[in-house]
Design an enzyme around this catalytic site. Structure first.
Site, PDB file in Angstrom:
ATOM      1  N   HIS A  76       1.017  -1.091  -0.101  1.00 55.54           N
ATOM      2  CA  HIS A  76       0.029   0.142  -0.101  1.00 55.54           C
ATOM      3  C   HIS A  76       0.524   1.378  -0.069  1.00 55.54           C
ATOM      4  O   HIS A  76       2.289   1.270   0.811  1.00 55.54           O
ATOM      5  CB  HIS A  76      -1.152  -0.307   1.033  1.00 55.54           C
ATOM      6  N   TYR A 207      -7.300   2.849  10.420  1.00 54.63           N
ATOM      7  CA  TYR A 207      -7.016   3.313  11.974  1.00 54.63           C
ATOM      8  C   TYR A 207      -8.466   3.919  12.092  1.00 54.63           C
ATOM      9  O   TYR A 207      -7.793   5.425  11.902  1.00 54.63           O
ATOM     10  CB  TYR A 207      -5.657   3.961  12.420  1.00 54.63           C
ATOM     11  N   PRO A 299       0.479  -3.082  20.016  1.00 52.65           N
ATOM     12  CA  PRO A 299       1.045  -3.512  17.659  1.00 52.65           C
ATOM     13  C   PRO A 299       0.274  -2.505  17.060  1.00 52.65           C
ATOM     14  O   PRO A 299       0.608  -2.342  15.818  1.00 52.65           O
ATOM     15  CB  PRO A 299      -0.025  -4.787  17.454  1.00 52.65           C
ATOM     16  N   LYS A 303       5.259  -2.449  14.497  1.00 53.03           N
ATOM     17  CA  LYS A 303       7.090  -2.934  15.182  1.00 53.03           C
ATOM     18  C   LYS A 303       7.831  -3.676  15.482  1.00 53.03           C
ATOM     19  O   LYS A 303       8.559  -3.899  15.488  1.00 53.03           O
ATOM     20  CB  LYS A 303       7.395  -0.983  16.060  1.00 53.03           C
ATOM     21  N   TYR A 391       6.791   4.990   9.822  1.00 51.48           N
ATOM     22  CA  TYR A 391       6.051   3.910  10.418  1.00 51.48           C
ATOM     23  C   TYR A 391       6.624   2.853   9.259  1.00 51.48           C
ATOM     24  O   TYR A 391       5.909   1.586   9.463  1.00 51.48           O
ATOM     25  CB  TYR A 391       4.486   4.580   9.398  1.00 51.48           C
TER      26      TYR A 391
END
Length: 404
Positions: A76, A207, A299, A303, A391
């Site tokens: 993505h 999210y 989570p 990472k 990220y």
């Protein structure tokens, strides 16, 4: 009579840290053995989501381990943050010079690593018990174990032991309590995760921060989706019917645009607790901790696996330098070098977690600050860039000779 095996490196744990370390050492001609308390079926069947940082994807490809990932993974350009019923796309590829979000489940990575390890002729002993570490402060550390509960005790004599056996494994406990400096936050919320047979509802991860709690939409394959909702970590999964779960997912994920979540049969569900944890003693004598044995992240920041690989990349360099040239600098600097990256990842994971979740123990002031933080992130290019850089993965040096 105790059977004794001699190996330069004994690795406890066949998770991402232990498997990656074995592969990195193998490419340097350094022999190792992996001990794992679970069966191969249990290890490969433990379903975990996974988002790989760009450098981990690059490392797997350079090591010849990424063929299935590149074929079956999901790539993505970014993620969607959703709050107040509105959606905001964070274009991470544009913000980070082309780095992508790679969704490839951790258990799939483990399957690939195990298959390649065995194909290389490397040793993994599954289903062992009574694992104990001895002499870790000496130059000749040892691991004793049984191949099964009623089997005789065996011993592995090593130059070094890598404790890659997770939070509950014996490695960290082998370090005297007076020496270990541990830091921890246990969050007052957890995740209820499901696997559902359904097509993708969205082209990237969502999210969502909602007044009823956090939710996350992810994917596993074109036909299987992974979704999470924030719940009380002490709740009983029996209290959550499929209908109740889907109702919460609809409420928390849907926005004002008319987008709708696609449902499907739920074939797995469970509740996980969340914590942040760091053991700052990552080395004691000839024992080196890596992965979840040394640190845990919630989570939300994606990472966990990436930090484990970073640890063992550093450790593999240090072990290679010593075993080839007698150079101890890498071993002596292992903890400090790893912990710098670990604390950055802990910060980012804590930031994403506290910003996105509804914490029942926080004041309304603190909750409003988190919402202001979200609002700032989606309207500031600098803030979006900082989130994107963390990220997709902060820079990681991969020595060419370790990845061939």
């Amino acid at each position: 009579m105790t059977r004794i095996t001699r190996k330069p490196v004994g690795i406890i744990g066949a998770g991402p840290a232990g498997l990656f370390l074995a592969h990195l050492l193998h490419r340097q001609g350094i022999d190792s053995i992996i001990l794992e308390s679970r069966s191969r079926a249990d290890v490969e069947g433990t379903i975990r989501a996974g988002v790989l940082e760009q450098w981990v994807v690059d490392l797997m490809n350079r090591m010849g381990l990424g063929e299935r990932m590149m074929r079956e993974g999901h790539f993505h350009s970014g993620i969607t943050l959703r709050f107040h019923g509105e959606s905001h796309h964070i274009d991470m590829a544009e913000l980070t010079d082309g780095k992508r979000v790679t969704v490839y489940a951790q258990h799939e990575v483990i399957r690939d690593l195990i298959a390649a390890r065995l194909e290389d002729g490397g040793e993994i002993l599954f289903g062992v018990s009574d694992v104990h570490l001895h002499g870790i402060e000496s130059d000749t550390p040892r691991i004793t174990f049984r191949r099964s509960a009623d089997a005789p005790v065996e011993e592995i004599a090593c130059d070094f032991i890598a404790g890659c056996d997770g939070f509950h494994g014996p490695s960290r406990q082998a370090i005297p309590a007076a020496v270990r400096q541990e830091h921890q936050i246990v969050y007052p919320f957890g995740w209820l995760g499901i696997l559902a047979s359904a097509p993708p509802s969205h082209h990237e991860l969502i999210y969502a921060s909602h007044e009823r709690g956090f939710a996350l939409l992810s994917t596993r394959s074109p036909d299987v989706q992974r979704l999470y909702i924030q719940v009380d970590p002490k709740d009983d999964i029996a209290n959550w019917s499929d209908a109740r779960i889907w109702s919460e997912l609809h409420s928390r994920l849907e926005d004002k645009s008319g987008w709708s979540l696609i449902e499907g049969p739920v074939f797995q569900k469970g509740i996980i607790a969340m914590r942040s944890f760091v053991c700052e003693t990552m080395r004691h004598g000839r024992l080196f901790l890596a992965g979840d044995a040394a640190h845990i992240v919630p989570p939300t920041g994606a990472k966990g696996l990436n930090l484990a690989v970073a640890d063992v990349l550093v450790l593999a360099q240090a072990l290679t330098a010593f075993l080839r040239r007698g150079d101890e600098d890498g071993l002596n600097g292992y903890s400090a070098r790893c912990l710098r990256r670990i604390w950055r990842a802990e910060r980012f994971s804590w930031y994403m977690t506290t910003m996105m979740h509804l914490n029942p123990n926080e004041s309304t002031f603190e909750q409003r600050v988190h919402m202001a933080d979200l609002d700032y992130v989606v309207h500031s290019r600098a803030a979006m860039t900082a989130l994107a850089e963390n990220y997709v993965g902060l820079p990681m040096d991969i020595p060419a000779d370790l990845a061939l």
